[in-house]
Motif scaffolding. Structure first.
Motif, short mmCIF file in Angstrom:
data_model
loop_
_atom_site.label_atom_id
_atom_site.label_comp_id
_atom_site.label_asym_id
_atom_site.label_seq_id
_atom_site.Cartn_x
_atom_site.Cartn_y
_atom_site.Cartn_z
N PHE A 118 -121.81 -96.21 91.19
CA PHE A 118 -120.78 -95.71 90.27
C PHE A 118 -121.13 -94.37 89.65
O PHE A 118 -120.34 -93.42 89.71
CB PHE A 118 -120.49 -96.74 89.17
CG PHE A 118 -119.50 -96.23 88.17
CD1 PHE A 118 -118.15 -96.25 88.45
CD2 PHE A 118 -119.91 -95.71 86.95
CE1 PHE A 118 -117.22 -95.76 87.54
CE2 PHE A 118 -119.00 -95.22 86.04
CZ PHE A 118 -117.65 -95.24 86.33
N ALA A 119 -122.30 -94.27 89.03
CA ALA A 119 -122.67 -93.03 88.33
C ALA A 119 -122.69 -91.84 89.29
O ALA A 119 -122.15 -90.76 88.97
CB ALA A 119 -124.03 -93.20 87.65
N GLN A 120 -123.27 -92.03 90.45
CA GLN A 120 -123.36 -90.95 91.43
C GLN A 120 -121.97 -90.51 91.90
O GLN A 120 -121.66 -89.33 91.93
CB GLN A 120 -124.20 -91.42 92.63
CG GLN A 120 -124.28 -90.41 93.74
CD GLN A 120 -124.99 -90.98 94.97
OE1 GLN A 120 -125.43 -92.11 94.98
NE2 GLN A 120 -125.09 -90.16 95.99
N GLN A 121 -121.13 -91.48 92.25
CA GLN A 121 -119.80 -91.13 92.75
C GLN A 121 -118.91 -90.54 91.67
O GLN A 121 -118.13 -89.62 91.92
CB GLN A 121 -119.15 -92.34 93.41
CG GLN A 121 -119.81 -92.70 94.72
CD GLN A 121 -118.99 -93.64 95.57
OE1 GLN A 121 -117.78 -93.75 95.41
NE2 GLN A 121 -119.66 -94.32 96.49
N ALA A 122 -119.01 -91.05 90.45
CA ALA A 122 -118.21 -90.50 89.34
C ALA A 122 -118.59 -89.04 89.10
O ALA A 122 -117.72 -88.18 88.91
CB ALA A 122 -118.42 -91.33 88.08
N ARG A 123 -119.89 -88.76 89.13
CA ARG A 123 -120.35 -87.38 88.93
C ARG A 123 -119.87 -86.48 90.08
O ARG A 123 -119.41 -85.36 89.86
CB ARG A 123 -121.87 -87.34 88.82
CG ARG A 123 -122.41 -85.94 88.53
CD ARG A 123 -123.90 -85.93 88.28
NE ARG A 123 -124.32 -86.79 87.18
CZ ARG A 123 -124.14 -86.51 85.89
NH1 ARG A 123 -123.53 -85.40 85.55
NH2 ARG A 123 -124.57 -87.33 84.95
N GLN A 124 -119.97 -86.97 91.32
CA GLN A 124 -119.54 -86.17 92.47
C GLN A 124 -118.04 -85.88 92.42
O GLN A 124 -117.61 -84.78 92.75
CB GLN A 124 -119.90 -86.88 93.78
CG GLN A 124 -121.39 -86.86 94.07
CD GLN A 124 -121.75 -87.67 95.31
OE1 GLN A 124 -121.04 -88.60 95.69
NE2 GLN A 124 -122.88 -87.32 95.93
N MET A 125 -117.25 -86.85 91.99
CA MET A 125 -115.82 -86.60 91.85
C MET A 125 -115.56 -85.58 90.75
O MET A 125 -114.72 -84.69 90.90
CB MET A 125 -115.07 -87.91 91.56
CG MET A 125 -114.89 -88.78 92.78
SD MET A 125 -113.81 -90.17 92.49
CE MET A 125 -114.91 -91.25 91.58
N HIS A 126 -116.27 -85.70 89.64
CA HIS A 126 -116.10 -84.78 88.52
C HIS A 126 -116.46 -83.35 88.92
O HIS A 126 -115.82 -82.39 88.48
CB HIS A 126 -116.97 -85.24 87.34
CG HIS A 126 -116.84 -84.39 86.13
ND1 HIS A 126 -115.70 -84.36 85.35
CD2 HIS A 126 -117.72 -83.51 85.54
CE1 HIS A 126 -115.89 -83.53 84.34
NE2 HIS A 126 -117.10 -83.00 84.44
#
Length: 168
Positions: A118-126
């Motif tokens: 979650f944290a990694q993908q949320a950051r990549q989307m942001h």
């Protein structure tokens, strides 16, 4: 059939249907009754008014507008979610619990579970590295704090919302 107002030790109020008072007591003693919100089996019976059928010619009960909009089934993705949240704040505890569960279930059905990523993908989307989409998953409190500090829009979802399936 007896319809009882019940509450768990966390003060979540819900309704239970039993063949008799003895049936309720037996099921409670065996730990078969649990809170639909948190799963607690420490259940107490609340005061409740009996349902009296006094005639057929009366106008049926019509809940007020706030109760109708909370019971409409609209959830997190609906355009009037802000209105629902405002009404939720002024609703009765039973209506608040029901509306909260409806919104959380809709969020769960409209998001992709990415688990520990979650944290990694949320950051990549942001940061524009991944195409934006609705996701949910697990993260540590430290990771969540970092995401929030960096301006990544995240919202915590109670873990009990993921554990308890709907009964219907």
């Amino acid at each position: 059939m007896k319809v009882l107002d019940l509450a768990c030790s966390s003060a979540h109020v819900f309704e239970g249907w039993f063949a008799s008072e003895a049936d309720f007591l037996s099921q409670r003693e065996r730990g078969l009754i649990e809170c639909p919100l948190c799963g607690c089996t420490q259940i107490v019976k609340q005061l409740s008014a009996p349902r009296l059928n006094l005639g057929h010619g009366r106008k049926p009960f019509e809940p007020d507008a706030a109760a109708q909009s909370l019971a409409s089934g609209a959830g997190a993705a609906s355009p009037n979610l802000g209105t629902q949240v405002g009404e939720l704040a002024t609703a009765q505890p039973k209506q608040q619990q029901a509306a909260l569960l409806r919104v959380l279930r809709e969020v769960l059905t409209q998001t992709e579970d990415v688990g520990a990523q979650f944290a990694q993908q949320a950051r990549q989307m942001h940061e524009g590295e991944l195409e934006p989409r609705a996701i949910r998953g697990q993260t540590t409190p430290a990771q969540a704090a970092e995401l929030l500090q960096d301006g990544v829009p995240i919202v915590p979802i109670p873990d009990w919302a993921l554990r308890k399936p709907t009964l219907q």
